[in-house]
Design an enzyme around this catalytic site. Structure first.
Site, PDB file in Angstrom:
ATOM      1  CG  MET A   5      -1.794  -1.330   1.450  1.00  0.00           C
ATOM      2  SD  MET A   5      -2.973  -0.999   2.813  1.00  0.00           S
ATOM      3  CE  MET A   5      -4.053   0.216   2.106  1.00  0.00           C
ATOM      4  CB  SER A   6       1.296   3.151  -3.273  1.00  0.00           C
ATOM      5  OG  SER A   6       0.850   4.184  -3.308  1.00  0.00           O
ATOM      6  N   GLY A   7      -0.276   4.446  -0.441  1.00  0.00           N
ATOM      7  CA  GLY A   7      -1.411   5.196   0.292  1.00  0.00           C
ATOM      8  C   GLY A   7      -2.264   6.338  -0.888  1.00  0.00           C
TER       9      GLY A   7
ATOM     10  CG  ASP B  23      -4.134   3.369  -8.769  1.00  0.00           C
ATOM     11  OD1 ASP B  23      -5.508   3.481  -9.107  1.00  0.00           O
ATOM     12  OD2 ASP B  23      -3.235   3.469  -9.950  1.00  0.00           O
ATOM     13  CB  SER B  24      -1.911   0.241  -3.616  1.00  0.00           C
ATOM     14  OG  SER B  24      -1.510   1.870  -2.346  1.00  0.00           O
TER      15      SER B  24
ATOM     16  CB  CYS C 189      11.477   1.416  -6.306  1.00  0.00           C
ATOM     17  SG  CYS C 189      10.995   1.341  -5.147  1.00  0.00           S
TER      18      CYS C 189
ATOM     19  N   GLY D  87      -1.552  -2.582  -6.543  1.00  0.00           N
ATOM     20  CA  GLY D  87      -2.109  -1.734  -7.428  1.00  0.00           C
ATOM     21  C   GLY D  87      -1.361  -1.223  -8.691  1.00  0.00           C
TER      22      GLY D  87
ATOM     23  CB  CYS E 211       9.153   8.490  -4.118  1.00  0.00           C
ATOM     24  SG  CYS E 211      10.270   7.639  -3.371  1.00  0.00           S
TER      25      CYS E 211
END
EC number: 2.8.1.13
Length: 380
Positions: free
Chosen positions: A27-29, A32-33, A120, A144, A217
């Site tokens: 979960m990236s926040g 999508d995720s 990454c 996601g 990021c």
């Protein structure tokens, strides 16, 4: 004839009930995720959300629009609370710096145009995080990403997303067969991002209308030069702007301020024909310029190949495929000529401009949505 009591496969491909299937969601926040986690939780899966803290989120708190920053960790946690599943934050700051940020700076200074999001995925998310998911006794890990995993005659295959505008195959070419066996991409079949946002609204997620992240990021506002100046101060050393014929046309304030293919802002006006940056030479502190024709490339040397075809890469002298040499360009017809299991020469049937060392060359089937892997472009 005995009856087959094997339960049907669930939506993640396991012959057991969703409640008995543990899935770690990266979960990236972002929306999508978050939708992936909410969707699987609603289907009854044993969901565990994991967010990676990849860099100093104290500095990131003020920055919106980049994944894995402090605000994004907070957003991921809120989604987990809303849907009722556990959520963990793992500190991967040192791993991320060593595996991604340092190489990004060094390759940029080497005159390459790196793609850190691929590294990454390759070195952090699909390596260390995937192992963490296994340590948590998860059956699989879901993300996601907009890409599809389909079962073929010889096992799982990687395919482009249904929505070509959202397809992320360029960034996931280095996914290995072993990783692909464990990964799931529940959004790859969706027709558009609007469908994802509609699902987020349906689940009552606070991130439903959250903007997509646009930048790398750890590169605020897309200013690569500022980040690399901080990491490698020598990148700002001044030097000469040199024509390919050897003439010195002017001076510059650091090769870090230039990119291959750049035309504007060179500070060498008054010339009859436009000139473009065709080479960066950090050791000589030179920005080399030349005519546009010099940017056109037909032969692309590729190494560190991750091959996802059913047949061995070396089983043929030539493969007629399509390749993508930049994330923003559609695949173009090419011939792949293997040199070894991890090296090849790619001939572009239509020459392309701005092909740069450090970028990826991703291989596609010309007759289907399948991805055959890819490799990294080098100077040859």
């Amino acid at each position: 004839m005995p009856l087959d009591h094997t339960p049907p496969l669930n939506s993640l491909g396991f012959a057991k009930a969703p409640a008995d299937t543990r899935v770690v969601v990266a979960m990236s926040g972002g929306v999508d995720s978050s939708v992936v986690a909410a969707m699987l939780a609603e289907e009854g899966y044993d969901v565990v959300g994991v967010t990676l803290q990849l860099y100093d989120h104290g500095a990131a708190l003020a920055k919106k629009g980049a994944c894995c920053a402090g605000l994004d960790i907070h957003d991921a946690r809120r989604v987990a609370e809303t849907m009722g599943f556990p959520h963990y934050v793992l500190d991967y700051e040192n791993v991320f710096k060593d595996a991604v940020i340092d190489e990004f700076a060094d390759s940029y200074l080497g005159g390459a145009t790196p793609v850190p999001c691929i590294r990454c995925n390759e070195r952090v998310k699909f390596k260390d995080l995937l192992e963490t998911a296994k340590d948590l006794e998860a059956d699989c890990m879901a993300t996601g990403h907009y890409i599809q995993r389909k079962m073929g005659a010889q096992g799982p295959e990687l395919h482009s997303a249904a929505d070509a505008n959202r397809d992320q195959s360029y960034f996931l070419f280095s996914t290995t067969p072993r990783q692909l066996d464990y990964l799931r991409f529940p959004l790859g079949h969706l027709a558009s991002k609007a469908d994802t946002r509609a699902l987020a609204a349906k689940y009552g997620l606070s991130v439903a209308m959250k903007p997509d992240s646009q930048d790398i990021c750890f590169v605020p506002n897309g200013d690569y030069a500022a980040v690399i100046r901080k990491l490698r101060p020598e990148a700002s050393d001044p030097g000469d702007i040199v024509h390919v014929d050897g003439r010195v046309l002017g001076t510059h304030e650091g090769v870090i301020n230039y990119t291959i293919g750049q035309r504007r802002g060179l500070g060498i006006g008054g010339l009859a024909d436009p000139l473009y940056v065709v080479k960066l030479d950090p050791e000589a502190k030179q920005v080399v310029v030349g005519p546009k024709a010099m940017l056109s490339t037909r032969t692309v040397p590729v190494r560190e190949i991750n091959w996802l075809g059913d047949d061995d890469l070396m089983s043929r002298p030539e493969w007629h495929i399509a390749v993508r040499v930049r994330s923003t360009r559609p695949p173009t017809d090419a011939i792949l000529r293997p040199i070894s299991a991890t090296e090849a020469e790619v001939e572009l049937l239509t020459p392309e401009e701005g092909v740069s060392p450090g970028q990826a060359c991703v291989f596609y089937d010309t007759d289907s949505s399948r991805i055959y892997g890819g490799g990294w472009i080098h100077k040859g």
